[in-house]
Design an enzyme around this catalytic site. Sequence first.
Site, PDB file in Angstrom:
ATOM      1  N   LYS A 106       7.376   4.637   5.305  1.00  0.00           N
ATOM      2  CA  LYS A 106       7.663   3.151   5.396  1.00  0.00           C
ATOM      3  C   LYS A 106       8.313   2.731   6.441  1.00  0.00           C
ATOM      4  O   LYS A 106       9.279   3.341   6.741  1.00  0.00           O
ATOM      5  CB  LYS A 106       7.951   2.586   4.105  1.00  0.00           C
ATOM      6  N   GLY A 218       1.147 -15.050  -5.098  1.00  0.00           N
ATOM      7  CA  GLY A 218       1.064 -14.193  -3.559  1.00  0.00           C
ATOM      8  C   GLY A 218      -0.344 -14.824  -3.167  1.00  0.00           C
ATOM      9  O   GLY A 218      -1.118 -14.207  -3.617  1.00  0.00           O
ATOM     10  N   GLY A 220      -0.870 -13.892   0.326  1.00  0.00           N
ATOM     11  CA  GLY A 220      -1.133 -13.345   1.665  1.00  0.00           C
ATOM     12  C   GLY A 220      -2.387 -12.606   1.556  1.00  0.00           C
ATOM     13  O   GLY A 220      -3.287 -12.775   0.775  1.00  0.00           O
ATOM     14  N   ASN A 221      -2.607 -11.579   2.518  1.00  0.00           N
ATOM     15  CA  ASN A 221      -3.727 -10.795   2.581  1.00  0.00           C
ATOM     16  C   ASN A 221      -4.162 -10.227   1.075  1.00  0.00           C
ATOM     17  O   ASN A 221      -5.172 -10.287   0.857  1.00  0.00           O
ATOM     18  CB  ASN A 221      -3.570  -9.656   3.620  1.00  0.00           C
ATOM     19  N   GLY A 223      -3.210 -11.032  -1.821  1.00  0.00           N
ATOM     20  CA  GLY A 223      -3.351 -12.005  -2.976  1.00  0.00           C
ATOM     21  C   GLY A 223      -4.804 -12.831  -2.680  1.00  0.00           C
ATOM     22  O   GLY A 223      -5.553 -13.151  -3.697  1.00  0.00           O
TER      23      GLY A 223
HETATM   24  N1  GLU Z   1       1.215  -0.995   3.267  1.00  0.00           N
HETATM   25  C1  GLU Z   1       0.243  -0.628   2.242  1.00  0.00           C
HETATM   26  C2  GLU Z   1       0.713   0.103   1.075  1.00  0.00           C
HETATM   27  O1  GLU Z   1       1.762  -0.373   0.616  1.00  0.00           O
HETATM   28  C3  GLU Z   1      -0.684   0.306   3.277  1.00  0.00           C
HETATM   29  C4  GLU Z   1      -0.435   1.637   3.717  1.00  0.00           C
HETATM   30  C5  GLU Z   1      -1.271   2.471   4.237  1.00  0.00           C
HETATM   31  O2  GLU Z   1      -2.508   1.908   4.544  1.00  0.00           O
HETATM   32  O3  GLU Z   1      -0.866   3.316   5.068  1.00  0.00           O
HETATM   33  O4  GLU Z   1      -0.109   0.759   0.387  1.00  0.00           O
END
Ligand code: GLU
Length: 416
Positions: A106, A218, A220-221, A223
């Site tokens: 992350k 939420g 956002g994308n 929700g």
């Molecule tokens: N940010 C998203 C998650 O938490 C997608 C991660 C990704 O597609 O690599 O799962």
Amino acid sequence: MSKEQSAYCIALEQLRLAAEQLNLEDGIHQMLKVPKRSLNVCITIRMDNGEFGVFNGCRVQHMDARGPFKGGIRYHPRVNLDEVTALSMWMTWKCAVIDIPYGGAKGGICCNPKEMSKGELERMTRRYTSMIFDIIGPYRDVPAPDVYTDAQTMAWIMDTYSQIKGYSVPECVTGKPISIGGSEGRAEATSLGTDICAREAAKTVGLKFKGATVAVQGFGNVGWNAAKIAYDWGCKIVAVSDSTGGIYNAKGLNPYKVYDHKVKTGSVVNYKGCETITNEEVLATKCDILIPAALENSITKENADKIKAKIISEGANGPTTPEADKVLCEKGVFLVPDILANAGGVTVSYYEWVQNLERDHWPLEEVNRRLETKMAKAFKDVVTTAKKDKCSMRLAALMLGVRRVADAIKTLGLWP
Ligand code: GLU
């Protein structure tokens, strides 16, 4: 964030519970507690007013025993290394539970994207990409969108990475716009997965999904798309909220119209015919299905008891604290945990990466058919583990994920 526990403390506690239940070797447990690599970067850019803007960012790579690191990048004023480390660990379990050949990572930048211009965001994204360039790449670590980053952000990452390499590398990042190698269905994938889980959960507990009442925290994308898909599938959306507050209508809302209202006014609040409620009250709404799709630590021991939903499908990462988990378990709420319920996003990210590597583009039907099969299989695996080990869906998913990662570590062995 809860006063008592940070996200990383919660992630460690979850790992401890799974390790205990699995009788995991201590060495592997120790290894999984700490990320393999964390890179902190200080990102300095020229702001629109000519001054320097200095932002702290990081990329945390938790474990890559099952494949390259994978995970989103978030821009948020609350981003810190503790939170990003927890999120990287959750990515490791998520990729293992949904069974795609990736590890977990992350990234994040502590900033307030709402107060930044598009130019500032682009310069910050490009500078950040150049600073983590050495540790990312299509076979190393593949970033994707997360909170307040989107397809445009991914396009800037792809371009920066490609410019430094000297040739186009679409497979270095996922969640891109379709015009430059993004996958059909990626933008809605997380929400589609969350709704598939809610639907499967309804089947499991004997609740009629069509006509079920749904509250979404939420907008956002994740929700907004979760509300839209559930509405399209015949559910009744009774409450939604965003960071400014919430709205409730027992007769049901049309999420498409709420979305238009939010685009116009910047908030879901004051949408016609609705009662204004707080973000907290959305969680306590009388409904069958609750979809938390905001940030971590929304459902805590203080509010868990007020939840009336029969099913929770976690669109967000880490929305429920371990203490709240206990309360919900005692209440008999059927909770589909984040590492399963929001795995649709990374799954379609994987499909995007495969398409990029093969220089191919699949139709939407193909992407969604594969996603549906993957989600349904993982849901079944977790339910089976929960029944066999007589434990919660959360612990079952963690056990499944941790076991798969531990098996990979053991099979690889140690070098030297
Ligand atoms: N940010 C998203 C998650 O938490 C997608 C991660 C990704 O597609 O690599 O799962």
